[in-house]
Design a protein around this motif. Sequence first.
Motif, PDB file in Angstrom:
ATOM      1  N   ILE A  67      34.828-122.503  31.556  1.00 46.27           N
ATOM      2  CA  ILE A  67      34.525-124.153  31.678  1.00 46.27           C
ATOM      3  C   ILE A  67      34.430-124.680  33.069  1.00 46.27           C
ATOM      4  O   ILE A  67      33.613-125.641  33.424  1.00 46.27           O
ATOM      5  N   GLU A  68      35.673-124.435  33.926  1.00 46.42           N
ATOM      6  CA  GLU A  68      35.460-125.131  35.064  1.00 46.42           C
ATOM      7  C   GLU A  68      33.987-124.735  35.905  1.00 46.42           C
ATOM      8  O   GLU A  68      33.378-125.493  36.759  1.00 46.42           O
ATOM      9  N   ALA A  69      33.376-123.165  35.803  1.00 48.82           N
ATOM     10  CA  ALA A  69      32.879-122.888  36.303  1.00 48.82           C
ATOM     11  C   ALA A  69      31.699-123.556  35.865  1.00 48.82           C
ATOM     12  O   ALA A  69      29.757-124.443  36.371  1.00 48.82           O
ATOM     13  N   GLY A  70      31.331-124.056  34.897  1.00 52.16           N
ATOM     14  CA  GLY A  70      30.639-124.909  34.427  1.00 52.16           C
ATOM     15  C   GLY A  70      30.344-126.485  34.493  1.00 52.16           C
ATOM     16  O   GLY A  70      29.086-126.770  34.901  1.00 52.16           O
ATOM     17  N   VAL A  71      31.524-126.691  34.684  1.00 56.36           N
ATOM     18  CA  VAL A  71      31.606-128.363  34.871  1.00 56.36           C
ATOM     19  C   VAL A  71      31.031-127.584  36.735  1.00 56.36           C
ATOM     20  O   VAL A  71      30.305-129.180  37.297  1.00 56.36           O
ATOM     21  N   ALA A  72      31.013-126.991  37.688  1.00 64.24           N
ATOM     22  CA  ALA A  72      31.077-127.102  39.409  1.00 64.24           C
ATOM     23  C   ALA A  72      29.320-126.664  39.242  1.00 64.24           C
ATOM     24  O   ALA A  72      29.027-127.510  40.241  1.00 64.24           O
TER      25      ALA A  72
ATOM     26  N   LEU B 130      35.919-138.538  26.891  1.00 62.44           N
ATOM     27  CA  LEU B 130      37.503-138.695  26.923  1.00 62.44           C
ATOM     28  C   LEU B 130      38.414-138.890  25.759  1.00 62.44           C
ATOM     29  O   LEU B 130      39.686-138.223  25.715  1.00 62.44           O
ATOM     30  N   ALA B 131      37.700-139.533  24.487  1.00 56.92           N
ATOM     31  CA  ALA B 131      38.642-139.819  23.523  1.00 56.92           C
ATOM     32  C   ALA B 131      38.556-138.539  22.348  1.00 56.92           C
ATOM     33  O   ALA B 131      39.423-138.617  21.458  1.00 56.92           O
ATOM     34  N   ALA B 132      37.177-138.293  22.965  1.00 54.53           N
ATOM     35  CA  ALA B 132      37.236-136.774  21.602  1.00 54.53           C
ATOM     36  C   ALA B 132      38.327-135.204  22.571  1.00 54.53           C
ATOM     37  O   ALA B 132      38.020-133.921  22.043  1.00 54.53           O
ATOM     38  N   GLY B 133      38.764-136.167  23.517  1.00 56.18           N
ATOM     39  CA  GLY B 133      39.295-134.636  24.016  1.00 56.18           C
ATOM     40  C   GLY B 133      38.621-134.314  25.121  1.00 56.18           C
ATOM     41  O   GLY B 133      39.033-132.519  24.751  1.00 56.18           O
ATOM     42  N   TYR B 134      37.631-134.197  25.545  1.00 56.24           N
ATOM     43  CA  TYR B 134      36.969-133.050  26.290  1.00 56.24           C
ATOM     44  C   TYR B 134      36.817-132.885  28.026  1.00 56.24           C
ATOM     45  O   TYR B 134      36.579-132.144  28.515  1.00 56.24           O
ATOM     46  N   GLY B 135      38.429-133.506  28.090  1.00 59.39           N
ATOM     47  CA  GLY B 135      39.753-133.315  29.511  1.00 59.39           C
ATOM     48  C   GLY B 135      38.606-132.659  30.431  1.00 59.39           C
ATOM     49  O   GLY B 135      37.913-134.581  31.096  1.00 59.39           O
ATOM     50  N   LYS B 136      38.464-131.652  31.410  1.00 64.38           N
ATOM     51  CA  LYS B 136      37.631-131.759  32.757  1.00 64.38           C
ATOM     52  C   LYS B 136      36.334-132.489  32.125  1.00 64.38           C
ATOM     53  O   LYS B 136      35.809-132.957  33.593  1.00 64.38           O
ATOM     54  N   ILE B 137      35.232-132.055  31.670  1.00 60.11           N
ATOM     55  CA  ILE B 137      34.104-132.419  31.037  1.00 60.11           C
ATOM     56  C   ILE B 137      34.387-134.072  31.431  1.00 60.11           C
ATOM     57  O   ILE B 137      33.536-134.364  31.636  1.00 60.11           O
ATOM     58  N   GLY B 138      35.564-134.576  30.672  1.00 59.47           N
ATOM     59  CA  GLY B 138      35.093-135.988  30.889  1.00 59.47           C
ATOM     60  C   GLY B 138      35.806-136.793  31.960  1.00 59.47           C
ATOM     61  O   GLY B 138      34.318-138.039  32.005  1.00 59.47           O
ATOM     62  N   LEU B 139      36.063-135.754  32.657  1.00 61.05           N
ATOM     63  CA  LEU B 139      36.375-136.550  33.992  1.00 61.05           C
ATOM     64  C   LEU B 139      35.289-136.585  34.613  1.00 61.05           C
ATOM     65  O   LEU B 139      34.377-137.429  35.652  1.00 61.05           O
ATOM     66  N   LEU B 140      34.492-134.849  34.907  1.00 61.59           N
ATOM     67  CA  LEU B 140      33.310-134.923  35.044  1.00 61.59           C
ATOM     68  C   LEU B 140      32.122-136.351  34.489  1.00 61.59           C
ATOM     69  O   LEU B 140      31.356-136.576  35.938  1.00 61.59           O
TER      70      LEU B 140
ATOM     71  N   LEU C 197      27.252-128.806  28.216  1.00 64.23           N
ATOM     72  CA  LEU C 197      28.832-128.194  28.160  1.00 64.23           C
ATOM     73  C   LEU C 197      29.138-129.277  26.968  1.00 64.23           C
ATOM     74  O   LEU C 197      30.724-128.904  26.938  1.00 64.23           O
ATOM     75  N   ALA C 198      28.655-130.457  26.466  1.00 68.50           N
ATOM     76  CA  ALA C 198      29.103-130.445  25.097  1.00 68.50           C
ATOM     77  C   ALA C 198      28.063-131.334  23.926  1.00 68.50           C
ATOM     78  O   ALA C 198      27.796-132.336  24.388  1.00 68.50           O
ATOM     79  N   PRO C 199      27.374-130.318  23.684  1.00 68.94           N
ATOM     80  CA  PRO C 199      25.878-130.980  23.290  1.00 68.94           C
ATOM     81  C   PRO C 199      25.914-131.642  22.052  1.00 68.94           C
ATOM     82  O   PRO C 199      24.611-132.607  21.953  1.00 68.94           O
TER      83      PRO C 199
END
Length: 194
Positions: free
Chosen positions: A77-82, A153-163, A115-117
């Motif tokens: 997931i971190e590679a995808g976010v980057a 963020l509310a749905a718990g997507y964490g790092k993706i939410g921060l991105l 990342l979160a279709p």
Amino acid sequence: LPLTLGCLIFGYLLGSIPFGLILTRMAGLGDIRSIGSGNIGATNVLRTGNKKLAAATLLLDAMKGAAAAAVASRWGIEAGVAAGFAAFLGHLFPIWLGFKGGKGIATYIGVLLGLAPVIVLVFAAVWLAMAKLTRYSSLSALVATLVVPVVLLAAGYGKIGLLFVVMSVITWIKHRANIQRLLAGTEGRIGEKG
Ligand code: G3P
């Protein structure tokens, strides 16, 4: 680190392809940067009156974000976010155009798709509702990019939410001329010739 660096370079190079500029030039419409808002995105391509070209710009600018994020996600997931973030930055700051790129909405949707279709449905619902109500592409995107990070963020997507918090802030900054025009009542409506 080499993996992250590879993802950043791959994403950036993909994201920095200015499809709106390329397609309008190929169609003989001149330089899109001298039309309407001067932006290289689908909204401004629509101001040439060519709906197909605008749709193709939206699709291709989105797909480069989706491809970067989805391909890199194979390494986590971190590679995808980057890679997704790099594609978004590539669209906004392409080296080929002296770092003067677009505002990033199509690529933002693409990265979201990668990342979160399922959250693309949230973007689409908000954008379409706002566009129907106001006919402002920029305002619709500003509201959609306000809602999406909150939902993530509310749905718990964490790092993706921060991105997406970061990408939303960057795209709002890129929309500052649009925000000023909206406040002044001079922003062009969807499809209005510039
Ligand atoms: O979010 C839509 C944004 O790209 C607006 O484009 O051409 O009206 O500045 P434009």
